[in-house]
Design an enzyme around this catalytic site. Sequence first.
Site, mmCIF file in Angstrom:
data_model
loop_
_atom_site.group_PDB
_atom_site.id
_atom_site.type_symbol
_atom_site.label_atom_id
_atom_site.label_comp_id
_atom_site.label_asym_id
_atom_site.label_seq_id
_atom_site.Cartn_x
_atom_site.Cartn_y
_atom_site.Cartn_z
ATOM 1 N N GLY A 36 -2.425 -1.293 -6.614
ATOM 2 C CA GLY A 36 -2.102 -0.105 -6.977
ATOM 3 C C GLY A 36 -3.253 0.144 -8.097
ATOM 4 N N GLY A 37 -3.052 1.543 -8.654
ATOM 5 C CA GLY A 37 -3.787 1.988 -9.848
ATOM 6 C C GLY A 37 -5.319 2.178 -9.706
ATOM 7 N N GLY A 58 1.782 6.502 -7.269
ATOM 8 C CA GLY A 58 2.443 5.250 -8.001
ATOM 9 C C GLY A 58 2.454 5.472 -9.324
ATOM 10 C CB SER A 59 -0.249 4.613 -11.851
ATOM 11 O OG SER A 59 -1.408 4.981 -11.391
ATOM 12 C CG ASP A 81 2.879 0.118 -1.233
ATOM 13 O OD1 ASP A 81 2.281 0.648 0.009
ATOM 14 O OD2 ASP A 81 2.741 0.712 -2.451
ATOM 15 C CG MET A 92 -0.979 -2.187 3.341
ATOM 16 S SD MET A 92 -1.119 -1.774 1.533
ATOM 17 C CE MET A 92 0.451 -1.450 1.047
ATOM 18 C CB SER A 130 4.132 3.859 -4.571
ATOM 19 O OG SER A 130 3.711 2.501 -4.355
ATOM 20 C CG HIS A 160 1.899 1.331 3.683
ATOM 21 N ND1 HIS A 160 0.815 1.680 2.564
ATOM 22 C CD2 HIS A 160 0.816 0.960 4.644
ATOM 23 C CE1 HIS A 160 -0.514 1.540 3.079
ATOM 24 N NE2 HIS A 160 -0.386 1.120 4.274
ATOM 25 N N GLY A 219 -4.092 -2.747 -0.968
ATOM 26 C CA GLY A 219 -3.825 -4.063 -1.763
ATOM 27 C C GLY A 219 -3.536 -3.765 -2.869
ATOM 28 C CG MET A 248 0.795 -5.239 0.031
ATOM 29 S SD MET A 248 -0.439 -5.076 -1.393
ATOM 30 C CE MET A 248 0.345 -3.363 -2.032
ATOM 31 C CG ASP A 292 -0.696 4.901 -0.376
ATOM 32 O OD1 ASP A 292 -0.778 4.878 -1.679
ATOM 33 O OD2 ASP A 292 -0.259 3.811 0.203
ATOM 34 N N GLY A 293 -3.188 6.541 -2.479
ATOM 35 C CA GLY A 293 -4.208 5.618 -3.238
ATOM 36 C C GLY A 293 -4.887 6.559 -4.156
ATOM 37 N N GLY A 294 -4.561 6.503 -5.613
ATOM 38 C CA GLY A 294 -5.294 7.449 -6.512
ATOM 39 C C GLY A 294 -4.621 8.664 -6.383
ATOM 40 C CG HIS A 329 4.750 4.429 -0.026
ATOM 41 N ND1 HIS A 329 4.645 5.019 1.165
ATOM 42 C CD2 HIS A 329 3.915 3.651 -0.500
ATOM 43 C CE1 HIS A 329 3.439 4.467 1.652
ATOM 44 N NE2 HIS A 329 2.956 3.327 0.777
ATOM 45 C CG MET A 382 -4.958 3.291 3.600
ATOM 46 S SD MET A 382 -3.244 3.449 2.353
ATOM 47 C CE MET A 382 -3.861 2.586 1.008
#
Length: 227
Positions: free
Chosen positions: A141-142, A194-195, A32, A65, A7, A63, A139, A34, A172-174, A30, A134
């Site tokens: 990252g991290g 991402g991170s 994002d 959002m 991401s 993606h 909304g 928003m 997606d997420g964590g 990816h 999700m």
Amino acid sequence: MAQINPSILSADFARLAQEAEAVRGSDWLHVDVMDNHFVPNLTLGVPIVESLARATDTPLDCHLMIEDPDRWAPQYVEAGAGSVTFHVEAAAAPVRLAREIRAMGARASMALKPATPIEPYEDLLPELDMLLIMTVEPGFGGQAFLDIMLPKIRRARQLIAKHGLELWLQVDGGVSASTIERCAEAGADVFVAGSAVYGAEDPAEAVAKLRTLAEGASADAWWACRH
């Protein structure tokens, strides 16, 4: 085979071309998008996607959002996205939108927020190329991975198997080295990180490590023989 999609929300926005190059071994990038309305954050839009598409050979997984994806999603296909994800909570006509995205030559994907159940949308699945679960509130990252989403991933995989669909299941997420195996075992085969990638000393090596972990976990998973 597991797909790893870094991401760019976690990348250096001043160096996006170089950051895309740093994860050349990934399957997709990816992106994002928003709008500070559907989610409480504002990121990037069509012009950045157009520039990024020119700067890298890695396909873009956008993606959205955003509010009113029925209006805006086609513009991201025109900008160069190979896959466009809209949120079912924001779409007025998700089937029509998915068909329009596909007709323009991109993969159509539908995302669900953590609190949105998959079961009411079972009949929509054949209209999609990918389903995104999700695993954090969209909304930012991290965020920490929500373990309570694992049963939902499993139920989504069961529905995909029930209908015999060739449908990618993305999370997606964590997603990190400490969570990706649980996601893969539950049924996911596309992973946004991402991170965990851009926070690593060697992003390309991080992608390879995540892929190895996911493939190892999915090889003997309950759903692998049906996939």
